[in-house]
Design an enzyme around this catalytic site. Structure first.
Site, PDB file in Angstrom:
ATOM      1  N   ASP A  16       0.899  -1.231  -0.041  1.00 60.42           N
ATOM      2  CA  ASP A  16       0.101   0.047   0.018  1.00 60.42           C
ATOM      3  C   ASP A  16       0.969   1.189   0.029  1.00 60.42           C
ATOM      4  OD1 ASP A  16      -1.752  -2.132   0.418  1.00 60.42           O
ATOM      5  OD2 ASP A  16      -2.893  -0.819   1.696  1.00 60.42           O
TER       6      ASP A  16
ATOM      7  N   LYS B 143      -6.927   3.003  -3.658  1.00 65.29           N
ATOM      8  CA  LYS B 143      -7.351   3.031  -2.313  1.00 65.29           C
ATOM      9  C   LYS B 143      -7.390   4.614  -1.801  1.00 65.29           C
ATOM     10  CE  LYS B 143      -5.447   1.989   2.218  1.00 65.29           C
ATOM     11  NZ  LYS B 143      -3.850   1.324   2.980  1.00 65.29           N
TER      12      LYS B 143
ATOM     13  N   LYS C   5     -10.302   0.072  -2.800  1.00 66.04           N
ATOM     14  CA  LYS C   5     -10.203   0.008  -1.292  1.00 66.04           C
ATOM     15  C   LYS C   5     -10.285   1.181  -0.567  1.00 66.04           C
ATOM     16  CE  LYS C   5      -6.999  -1.369   2.420  1.00 66.04           C
ATOM     17  NZ  LYS C   5      -5.599  -1.599   2.908  1.00 66.04           N
TER      18      LYS C   5
END
Lengths: 332, 486, 313
Positions: free
Chosen positions: A158, A232, A268
């Site tokens: 991430d 995300k 996400k």
């Protein structure tokens, strides 16, 4: 610096011989605008869906299976991470039918702990890298951070984008950084990634700092162009984190991207999703905006910590027909 | 089969008590008709009979108008505006308190989805009373006094006839300004949707509204005609079809009765190539499938710029496929039942004409219930201005898609209709919005939005969409005697 | 003087006593041009009062003249409606300037038409010019007075503004040949409508002179069209015309053989906005035009347009 494949594809999509900041700006500015009020209204409308009985039970289990169970604190210790991994594998020790979460999400230095704790399960280890959450470090540091995590066995990375570069219009720089991190995810040496496969790259846009929906759309497309496997919303370190309208725009982006390129990208939302009701609203949104194909832990995740316990409480209510209390679920 | 199916989520009917039969609400009480004929109101989603309702005859209308006159000449006419206001505030509050009951009843009687009756119709109805309540003691400040400073005065007895598409909301659009201005009313709800108006009569009772200030008489067209033509009526307010509106205008010719008419439309919803595409698609869907397209200001003609037409239509169809058609009481229903067999027949007739005229028909692939009146959301492409489906009001979930190349062409096509109620414009270019808004001959222009309503916002049409405005200061004026018109 | 001395050569100018007045041909004013009626008909106009002397043969407009006038008014509508309010105000004010220059002629015609003394006629002309000025000044104030921002409950900008309704057909008052005419005519055009005026049937001459003023003013062709003739003959065609958006029935009072109810009924076929004549019940009376008016006549030909737009970042 960036991977040849991402650059080549970007050139093709942009229809230019060489990627320049100007050509990238033109391309991003050519995306349709987002009307904030309309987007908010659409998200609010989806929020009125009423998910009951069998569909609620299904949605709760599906949501649990989509959680990236997260701890991202300076105070995280090895035991804290091991505890989180235990929770990830057995969210409700009293009910073995409870699904496991999708992944645990931790700082990169704790990857070895999580890999060890989760050994034998199907739960992925996701590591935040690139000088998370601010991203204020040199590229060399970000790359090292990422490579270390991948080497240690992280299945998912991430990363954060450079919001300063984005907001000041240095889109090519953002593109290059993402593409470079993507390349770092793919590295595969002797001590390399588990299964020898590349880590999947989640690109954190930190939409709270991007401020406008137009920026969210552009950042989403820029990340996908540069090779993101997931987009995300947030680091969870600032407010607002994930919101329904922002997630709506990102779901529209991955839907339209697949229409354009044939490539499916995951989404996400992270931060601020705390209740089962919230999670179900997000699932409704995934279902109705991106469609069936995204209703899958491979393509949609919740970055959350406290959400899991609320889902478990709701799950127990459905199973037992009575309301439950916080003492009946484990804190981690 | 989709992974994520939504289980039925029906709103409970338990909150509701529908009586087997209803009289007329005249002079503060439910009374029997002097003639005694009745008709049944049904649930259009199941054809189940909901209640038996009285058909008011000429004598009943006369009694109601006299009751309204007596109230106007009596206590109501003498009541200070500030006190009148309190009654309206009371009504607004009771509508809010009983909103769920009203929403369920509206969806049962009308067929509209509960999410719309719950989130749109009933809250807006309460808002109309709340807004107008505040006007009752401020009429001198409404900017409607004549040059000599004479304050405006009420007209007297108002006869109001409302349609079936937004039964309680249209009632509130009519009654709230009428009472705020100091008039008394006789209102006739549509014959297929009388129940929320009758429940509203109970609200008047709960609010202790003086007898005769609001009278609700049920019936069909003949009852409406008796009311409109009654010599004791000072003003007529009608919302409904242009056909009936013209008949009313004819019948009022030569009298001194005032009239406001909110009639049909064939609104253009104009999408430019630079529009915020996802919101535009939502606006198109909202424009024509909201309330099953039973909306006078529905965006029934989509005018889309040729360069983006294919993309817009693709996105539109994809979106329409996600609309959930079915049980109006299910909280997840997006499109409910067609209000009546007659309306369904009209929609079917016009869509068949659309096909025979050569337009391409596409209907959302949805399973329709067997009982009740249903029509799948439908999009016609390849429509031209000459097609009847581009000219006539279908009043159903049917969209006609036309294309244009330049802003000038969009304006020409949008204005090429005897109607002029509303229009939509979708573009991210500010100056184009303002130019379009100037050019479009319609009473309401929604730019980058559609089907928004508010009690402060005047609503009403140009040309054959009627005259007069409802809402805001402009709507209030229609219930007042001002200036030389005193 | 001897007869021989008084005999002048044919080329010498006439004495004032000898001079024969050049009469005006009173025509229709349609699309900025003066025309005889397509029907070729005229009718005699006489002075009011005891003398009842012959004044002129006025053109007797027909339904086809009315039709042509509606076409002219429709053609002129968009440009006039879209002109800036400031521009419309100046153009209309200019008409008052020109009327002032012709006030003698107006006074003579009004005196003859209405049977007034010269002094009284002069006052009427002043009032008419002043009324025109009054209305001209409204052009750029109407929107502010009648429009405004509506505080809707949501993130939307919402504004209402008045717009002209379109082509208006008006029956000018039968009695008040100039002041009444202007009280009907001016409020229609000031907001951007265009109009077809059916003049007073028996007192049309001041209206024709006004059309000559209009022709030399900056009022674009077709914005104001004036038709002289039999009210009862032409009015029904205008009331029933599907391209007319509104009718003003002021001149139904005292019109021969005309029931205003019939005109209103005909107007219902395309839902015309109708401004009924003054009076009670079926009676139509011509009001006293001298008091300063309110906005009723302006509002009668306005549509309220409301525009919504989201407010978002």
């Amino acid at each position: 610096m960036s991977s040849p494949s991402a650059t080549a594809r970007a050139r093709e999509l942009l229809g230019v011989g060489a990627l320049t900041n100007a050509s990238m700006t033109r391309w991003l500015n050519g995306l349709p605008g987002v009307d904030q009020v309309g987007a908010d209204a659409r998200a609010a409308g989806l929020g009125t869906r009423s998910i009951k009985t069998t569909s609620k039970a299904w949605a709760i289990d599906t949501a649990i299976g989509m959680i990236d169970l997260t701890t991202l604190e300076g105070a995280d210790t090895e035991s804290r991470v091991r505890s989180l991994c235990a929770k990830a594998m057995a969210p409700d020790p009293g009910d073995p039918t409870t699904p496991q979460v999708a992944a645990v999400c931790i700082y990169s230095d704790l990857v070895p702990v999580a890999v060890d704790a989760l050994r034998g399960s199907n739960i992925h280890v996701a590591a935040v890298t690139t000088a998370f959450p601010a991203g204020r470090a040199t590229m060399a540091v970000k790359l090292t951070d990422t490579r270390d995590a991948v080497r240690a066995g992280a299945h998912e990375i991430d990363m954060v984008i450079d919001r300063a570069a984005f907001l000041s219009g240095r889109y090519l720089q953002v593109f290059n950084e993402i593409a470079a991190i993507k390349a770092a995810c793919a590295q595969d040496d002797a001590n390399g990634a588990a299964n020898g496969a590349a880590a999947r790259l989640k690109v954190i846009l930190e939409t709270g700092e991007l401020a406008t929906y137009d920026n969210v759309r552009r950042a989403s497309w820029l990340a996908m162009l540069a090779g993101a496997d997931f987009i995300k919303t947030s680091t969870g370190k600032l407010s607002p984190a994930a919101t329904l309208p922002v997630t709506l725009i990102m779901l529209e982006a991955v839907r339209d991207w697949r229409d354009l390129t044939g490539t499916q990208i995951g989404v996400k939302p992270a931060g601020g999703i705390r209740t089962a009701k919230d999670a179900m609203t997000y699932l409704v949104m995934v279902n109705e905006i991106a469609g069936d194909d995204w209703v899958d832990p491979h393509w949609f995740r919740f970055g959350a910590s406290s959400l899991l316990n609320d889902l478990l409480l709701q799950r127990q209510k459905l199973a037992n027909g009575r309301y439950c209390g916080a003492d009946y679920v484990t804190i981690d | 089969m989709a992974k994520f199916e939504y289980a039925p989520a029906p709103e409970s009917r338990a909150i509701l008590h529908i009586r087997p039969s209803y009289g007329l609400f005249i002079d503060g009480e439910f009374v029997q008709s002097s003639g005694g004929s009745t008709f049944k109101t049904i649930n259009p989603s199941s054809e189940e009979v909901l209640a038996e309702v009285t058909e008011a005859g000429a004598a009943d209308v006369d009694i109601a108008v006299r009751a309204a006159r007596k109230a106007f000449d009596g206590p109501w006419g003498r009541l200070p505006g500030a006190e009148r206001a309190k009654y309206l505030f009371r009504i607004a509050r009771i509508l809010q308190e009983r909103s769920r009951e009203f929403a369920v009843l509206e969806s049962l009687d009308n067929g509209k989805p509960i999410k719309e009756s719950r989130d749109v119709d009933i809250p807006l109805a309460a808002a109309h009373f709340f807004y107008h309540a505040g006007w009752a003691d401020k009429l001198d400040h409404a900017g409607l006094s004549d040059g000599a400073g004479q304050p405006p005065r009420p007209l007297g007895v108002v006869g109001q006839v409302i349609p079936w598409n937004f039964p309680l909301l249209m009632l509130s659009w009519k009654i709230a300004p009428a009472l705020a201005a100091g008039n008394t009313v006789v209102l006739k709800p549509a014959e297929t949707t009388p129940l929320t108006a009758l429940l509203f009569a109970e609200v008047c009772q709960q609010a202790d509204l003086p007898a005769g200030v609001v009278n609700i008489i049920t019936g069909a067209g003949q009852t409406g005609r008796h009311l409109v033509e009654h010599p004791g009526v000072d003003k007529v307010a009608f919302t409904g079809s242009t056909h009936v509106g013209k008949a009313i205008a004819r019948s009022l010719a030569g009298t001194r009765k005032r009239a406001t008419l909110e009639l049909g439309g064939k609104a253009a919803n104009i999408v430019f190539d630079d529009a915020a595409i996802d919101q535009a698609v939502e606006g198109i869907v909202n424009g024509i499938f909201f309330n099953q397209g039973h909306v006078c200001c529905a965006g029934s003609r989509l005018l889309v710029q040729e360069s983006v037409a294919d993309d817009v239509v693709m996105r539109l169809k994809r979106r329409v496929e996600t609309l959930r058609v079915g049980d109006p009481l299910d909280k997840n229903t997006d499109v409910g039942a067609i209000n009546s067999a007659a309306q369904l027949a009209r929609i079917r007739e016009l869509t068949q004409i659309g096909e025979s005229e050569g337009a391409t028909r596409w209907s959302a692939p949805c399973v329709l219930p067997e009982r009740g009146f249903w029509f799948a959301p439908t999009v016609f492409t390849g429509v031209s201005q000459a097609h009847r489906i581009a000219r006539e009001e279908i009043f159903g979930p049917v969209l006609s898609v036309l294309t244009f190349r330049t802003p000038q062409e969009a304006v020409a096509k949008a204005n090429n209709t005897p109607y002029g109620l509303s229009a939509g414009v979708w573009t991210e270019k500010g100056s184009r919005i303002l130019w379009m808004a100037d050019q479009l001959r319609a009473g309401v222009i929604w730019a980058n939005t559609f089907n928004r309503f508010d009690p402060t916002s005047p609503f009403g049409g140009y040309q054959e969409s009627g005259y007069g405005r409802e809402g805001g200061r402009h709507g209030l004026e229609a219930y007042l005697r001002t200036g030389a018109s005193r | 003087m001897s007869p021989t001395a008084s005999r002048r050569k044919a080329t010498e100018p006439a004495t004032p006593e000898q001079r024969i007045e050049v009469r005006k041909t009173y025509k229709l004013y349609i699309g900025g041009a003066f025309s005889r009626s397509e029907s070729g008909r005229t009718y005699k106009i006489h002075a009011a009062g005891r003398s009842g002397r012959f004044l002129a043969n006025a053109a007797m407009g027909s339904r086809k003249d009315a039709r042509d006038a509606v076409v002219a008014a429709r053609d002129a509508f968009e440009r006039w409606a879209m002109a800036t309010a400031y521009n419309r105000g100046q153009v209309l004010y200019r008409v008052a300037e020109l009327m002032e220059g012709r006030r003698g002629q107006f006074a003579t015609e009004v005196a003859a038409a209405e049977g007034l003394t010269p002094a009284r006629a002069d006052k009427v002309v002043s009032a008419a010019i002043d009324r025109w000025v009054w209305y001209a000044g409204w052009s750029d104030k109407i929107a502010q007075v009648l429009g405004g921002v509506n505080p809707v409950a949501g993130p939307y900008f919402n504004i209402s503004a008045p717009e002209p309704t379109g082509v208006v057909a008006a029956l000018a008052p039968q009695c008040s040949s100039l002041l009444g005419l202007i009280c009907v005519l001016a409020p229609i055009v000031v907001s951007g409508n265009t109009e077809v005026i059916l003049t007073s049937e028996h007192r049309p001459l001041p209206a024709v002179t006004l059309s000559e003023v209009l022709a030399t003013s900056d009022v674009p062709a077709g914005v104001i069209n004036l038709i002289t003739g039999r009210t009862a003959e032409v009015a029904p065609w205008l009331a029933a015309h599907q391209d007319v958006n509104a009718v003003d029935l002021a001149g139904a009072a005292d019109a021969d053989g005309l029931a205003w109810a019939d005109l209103e009924r005909a107007g219902a076929d395309n839902l015309k906005r109708v401004l009924r004549p003054a009076g009670d019940g079926a009676d139509a009376v011509e009001p006293d035009w001298s008091p300063v008016p309110d906005l009723t006549r302006i509002k009668a030909y306005l549509e309220t347009k409301t525009i919504w737009h989201p407010k978002g970042g």
